[in-house]
Every structure is written in structure tokens, then in C-alpha cells.
Design a protein around this motif. Structure first.
Motif, PDB file in Angstrom:
ATOM      1  N   MET A  63      12.038  -4.345  -2.660  1.00  0.00           N
ATOM      2  CA  MET A  63      11.106  -5.284  -1.799  1.00  0.00           C
ATOM      3  C   MET A  63      10.104  -6.093  -2.249  1.00  0.00           C
ATOM      4  O   MET A  63       9.214  -5.636  -2.992  1.00  0.00           O
ATOM      5  CB  MET A  63      10.591  -3.961  -0.483  1.00  0.00           C
ATOM      6  CG  MET A  63       9.680  -5.102   0.169  1.00  0.00           C
ATOM      7  SD  MET A  63      10.596  -5.658   1.944  1.00  0.00           S
ATOM      8  CE  MET A  63      10.931  -4.263   2.859  1.00  0.00           C
ATOM      9  N   VAL A  65       6.691  -8.341  -1.451  1.00  0.00           N
ATOM     10  CA  VAL A  65       6.465  -8.997   0.042  1.00  0.00           C
ATOM     11  C   VAL A  65       5.341  -9.446  -0.144  1.00  0.00           C
ATOM     12  O   VAL A  65       4.869 -10.060  -1.819  1.00  0.00           O
ATOM     13  CB  VAL A  65       5.385  -7.759   0.675  1.00  0.00           C
ATOM     14  CG1 VAL A  65       5.646  -6.051   0.726  1.00  0.00           C
ATOM     15  CG2 VAL A  65       4.151  -7.358  -0.508  1.00  0.00           C
ATOM     16  N   PRO A  71       7.276  -8.214   4.108  1.00  0.00           N
ATOM     17  CA  PRO A  71       7.981  -8.749   3.622  1.00  0.00           C
ATOM     18  C   PRO A  71       9.337 -10.359   3.243  1.00  0.00           C
ATOM     19  O   PRO A  71       8.470 -10.902   4.853  1.00  0.00           O
ATOM     20  CB  PRO A  71       9.696  -7.680   4.401  1.00  0.00           C
ATOM     21  CG  PRO A  71       8.418  -6.426   5.329  1.00  0.00           C
ATOM     22  CD  PRO A  71       7.491  -7.621   5.528  1.00  0.00           C
ATOM     23  N   TYR A  74      14.160  -8.431   0.316  1.00  0.00           N
ATOM     24  CA  TYR A  74      14.857  -6.706   0.532  1.00  0.00           C
ATOM     25  C   TYR A  74      16.286  -6.588   0.039  1.00  0.00           C
ATOM     26  O   TYR A  74      17.319  -6.878   0.548  1.00  0.00           O
ATOM     27  CB  TYR A  74      15.021  -5.633   1.450  1.00  0.00           C
ATOM     28  CG  TYR A  74      15.567  -4.735   1.533  1.00  0.00           C
ATOM     29  CD1 TYR A  74      14.746  -3.805   0.751  1.00  0.00           C
ATOM     30  CD2 TYR A  74      16.339  -4.354   2.159  1.00  0.00           C
ATOM     31  CE1 TYR A  74      14.626  -2.635   0.025  1.00  0.00           C
ATOM     32  CE2 TYR A  74      16.500  -2.592   1.707  1.00  0.00           C
ATOM     33  CZ  TYR A  74      16.178  -1.783   1.067  1.00  0.00           C
ATOM     34  OH  TYR A  74      16.213  -0.574   0.814  1.00  0.00           O
ATOM     35  N   PHE A  85      13.664   2.148   1.485  1.00  0.00           N
ATOM     36  CA  PHE A  85      13.941   1.061   2.206  1.00  0.00           C
ATOM     37  C   PHE A  85      11.788   1.000   1.911  1.00  0.00           C
ATOM     38  O   PHE A  85      10.996   0.031   1.982  1.00  0.00           O
ATOM     39  CB  PHE A  85      13.645   1.108   2.542  1.00  0.00           C
ATOM     40  CG  PHE A  85      13.140  -0.596   4.468  1.00  0.00           C
ATOM     41  CD1 PHE A  85      13.970  -1.677   3.611  1.00  0.00           C
ATOM     42  CD2 PHE A  85      12.861   0.092   4.961  1.00  0.00           C
ATOM     43  CE1 PHE A  85      13.023  -2.714   4.582  1.00  0.00           C
ATOM     44  CE2 PHE A  85      11.812  -0.660   5.749  1.00  0.00           C
ATOM     45  CZ  PHE A  85      12.333  -2.032   5.776  1.00  0.00           C
ATOM     46  N   GLU A  86      11.721   2.403   3.000  1.00  0.00           N
ATOM     47  CA  GLU A  86      10.356   2.359   3.639  1.00  0.00           C
ATOM     48  C   GLU A  86       9.071   2.732   1.563  1.00  0.00           C
ATOM     49  O   GLU A  86       8.201   2.696   1.416  1.00  0.00           O
ATOM     50  CB  GLU A  86      10.260   3.829   3.916  1.00  0.00           C
ATOM     51  CG  GLU A  86       8.216   4.446   4.207  1.00  0.00           C
ATOM     52  CD  GLU A  86       8.434   5.414   5.083  1.00  0.00           C
ATOM     53  OE1 GLU A  86       7.383   5.700   5.209  1.00  0.00           O
ATOM     54  OE2 GLU A  86       9.387   6.040   5.062  1.00  0.00           O
ATOM     55  N   ARG A  89       9.137  -1.334   0.442  1.00  0.00           N
ATOM     56  CA  ARG A  89       7.561  -1.562   1.159  1.00  0.00           C
ATOM     57  C   ARG A  89       6.544  -0.833   0.574  1.00  0.00           C
ATOM     58  O   ARG A  89       5.672  -1.422   0.603  1.00  0.00           O
ATOM     59  CB  ARG A  89       8.443  -1.618   2.390  1.00  0.00           C
ATOM     60  CG  ARG A  89       7.593  -2.916   3.462  1.00  0.00           C
ATOM     61  CD  ARG A  89       7.784  -1.992   4.576  1.00  0.00           C
ATOM     62  NE  ARG A  89       7.440  -0.745   5.262  1.00  0.00           N
ATOM     63  CZ  ARG A  89       5.858  -0.204   5.185  1.00  0.00           C
ATOM     64  NH1 ARG A  89       4.873  -1.090   4.960  1.00  0.00           N
ATOM     65  NH2 ARG A  89       5.520   1.375   5.852  1.00  0.00           N
ATOM     66  N   ARG A  90       6.598  -0.187   0.850  1.00  0.00           N
ATOM     67  CA  ARG A  90       4.793   0.621   0.979  1.00  0.00           C
ATOM     68  C   ARG A  90       4.424   0.277  -1.035  1.00  0.00           C
ATOM     69  O   ARG A  90       3.344   0.635  -0.871  1.00  0.00           O
ATOM     70  CB  ARG A  90       4.479   2.437   1.539  1.00  0.00           C
ATOM     71  CG  ARG A  90       5.278   2.988   3.271  1.00  0.00           C
ATOM     72  CD  ARG A  90       4.641   3.780   3.258  1.00  0.00           C
ATOM     73  NE  ARG A  90       3.851   4.538   2.534  1.00  0.00           N
ATOM     74  CZ  ARG A  90       3.696   5.576   2.607  1.00  0.00           C
ATOM     75  NH1 ARG A  90       4.734   6.715   2.915  1.00  0.00           N
ATOM     76  NH2 ARG A  90       2.898   5.925   2.359  1.00  0.00           N
ATOM     77  N   TRP A  93       3.519  -3.000  -0.599  1.00  0.00           N
ATOM     78  CA  TRP A  93       1.989  -3.912  -0.092  1.00  0.00           C
ATOM     79  C   TRP A  93       0.945  -2.774  -0.531  1.00  0.00           C
ATOM     80  O   TRP A  93      -0.021  -3.444  -0.355  1.00  0.00           O
ATOM     81  CB  TRP A  93       2.724  -2.589   1.288  1.00  0.00           C
ATOM     82  CG  TRP A  93       1.483  -2.973   2.530  1.00  0.00           C
ATOM     83  CD1 TRP A  93       1.183  -3.833   3.662  1.00  0.00           C
ATOM     84  CD2 TRP A  93      -0.079  -2.203   2.229  1.00  0.00           C
ATOM     85  NE1 TRP A  93       0.334  -3.523   4.267  1.00  0.00           N
ATOM     86  CE2 TRP A  93      -0.200  -3.039   3.046  1.00  0.00           C
ATOM     87  CE3 TRP A  93      -0.489  -1.166   1.740  1.00  0.00           C
ATOM     88  CZ2 TRP A  93      -1.524  -1.616   4.076  1.00  0.00           C
ATOM     89  CZ3 TRP A  93      -1.548  -0.419   2.461  1.00  0.00           C
ATOM     90  CH2 TRP A  93      -2.460  -0.685   3.641  1.00  0.00           C
ATOM     91  N   GLU A 123      -0.599   3.842   5.386  1.00  0.00           N
ATOM     92  CA  GLU A 123       0.017   2.511   4.499  1.00  0.00           C
ATOM     93  C   GLU A 123       0.585   3.510   2.419  1.00  0.00           C
ATOM     94  O   GLU A 123       1.098   2.552   2.078  1.00  0.00           O
ATOM     95  CB  GLU A 123      -0.191   1.426   4.763  1.00  0.00           C
ATOM     96  CG  GLU A 123       0.659   1.341   5.680  1.00  0.00           C
ATOM     97  CD  GLU A 123       2.380   1.329   5.758  1.00  0.00           C
ATOM     98  OE1 GLU A 123       2.773   0.433   4.910  1.00  0.00           O
ATOM     99  OE2 GLU A 123       2.619   2.084   6.834  1.00  0.00           O
TER     100      GLU A 123
END
Length: 171
Positions: A63, A65, A71, A74, A85-86, A89-90, A93, A123
Motif C-alpha cells: 500500500m 498512502v 490510500p 495498492y 491489505f490491512e 495499509r496500517r 499510515w 490504527e
């Protein structure tokens, strides 16, 4: 004296950040300017990171961002796990939010340390594989990789993603 409609003023306000780069002399301005990656550049970084991991035998998700943690791109390799995915992303982030790589943040936020409570937030993910992408001394994006056999290997692939766009973001 020329009068502007509120719509014209709003258009000027929205366009203002794109006119010139921020400088120290802009302290008197009511506006801030910033840089973010174009989606195509974010995608180039994501694909390069994924391919770096694939070449090493790992199936990952990547990912990218923007500087605000939203985002931009991806990609997920065909056999990467559902969790990537999660996690990717985290990681991305977290890197932009805390302005540091997530491997270092993991060390700084050890459960028994002074910053350990950061791990209680919903998060942040203090697990290696998230890096900031910087250009001209400013954070322009973050990249997170998940799925390699270790967070240190995720970070290597994330670095390959950044390396793939260095010529485009050097200014």
C-alpha cells in the motif's frame, strides 16, 4: 476594485497550494503548500516493491498512502494472504503519521517503555515494513509492505519501491 464571488474565491483558495512551493518566507501566508505523489508514481512504487518481494520468493501486498495517510495505490500478489491489505495499509499510515519507519517505531514503543501506550491505539502498527517517502526534505507519502516471512524483509521490499521512483521525486 474588482470583486470576487465566493465561488471564485473558493477556486483561488483551492488552487493556491499548487502555485509555488513552500518557503520560509511563506510564514505570513494564510495557506500552506505541500507535495504528494501522482497516483501513477505511487503505483510504480507499489509494483516495484511487490516485484522485489516476488523475486525474493515472497507473496506480499503493498500500500502507498499520501502524506495524510489516505490510500493512493495498492497491489497484492496472487498468493498473498488475506491479512496483507490491512497490514500494509496500517504500516504505511503509521509511517506517515509518526514520521518514521515502523521498524524503529516498534523499538521505540516496546510494551514496557515510555512510549508503549502507542500500541494501545487502534490504527498504528509498530511492525517493520512501513517507510516514509521523502522528497526535498518533506514527507510526500508512505509505503507499507506485508507478507514476507519477516518485517525486516517487508522493509527491504518497501525500500525497493522507493528506489524505483527516486529519479521521479528528486527535485
Amino acid at each position: 476594485m474588482k470583486r470576487f464571488t465566493s465561488a471564485a474565491l473558493m477556486a483561488l483558495a483551492l488552487a493556491a497550494p499548487t502555485f509555488t512551493p513552500a518557503t520560509a518566507q511563506d510564514e505570513d501566508s494564510a495557506f500552506v503548500t505541500f507535495q504528494v505523489l501522482k497516483p501513477e508514481v505511487a503505483l510504480t512504487a507499489a509494483v516495484a516493491a511487490m516485484e522485489s518481494c516476488r523475486d525474493a520468493g515472497y507473496q506480499v501486498g503493498v500500500m502507498v498512502v499520501d502524506r495524510f495517510g489516505l490510500p493512493q495505490a495498492y497491489v497484492r500478489d496472487r498468493y498473498a494472504g488475506l491479512h496483507v491489505f490491512e497490514t500494509a495499509r496500517r504500516k504505511a499510515w503509521t509511517a506517515v503519521s509518526f514520521r518514521t519507519d515502523t521498524m524503529s517505531l516498534g523499538e521505540t514503543t516496546a510494551p514496557d517503555g515510555m512510549m508503549g501506550a502507542i500500541r494501545d491505539l487502534s490504527e498504528p502498527l509498530a511492525l517493520g515494513g512501513g517507510l516514509v517517502i521523502e522528497a526535498a526534505g518533506s514527507i510526500v507519502a508512505g509505503i507499507g509492505v506485508s507478507g514476507a516471512p519477516g518485517p525486516d524483509l517487508d522493509a527491504v521490499c518497501a525500500e525497493a519501491g522507493i528506489d524505483a521512483i527516486l529519479d521521479e521525486i528528486a527535485f
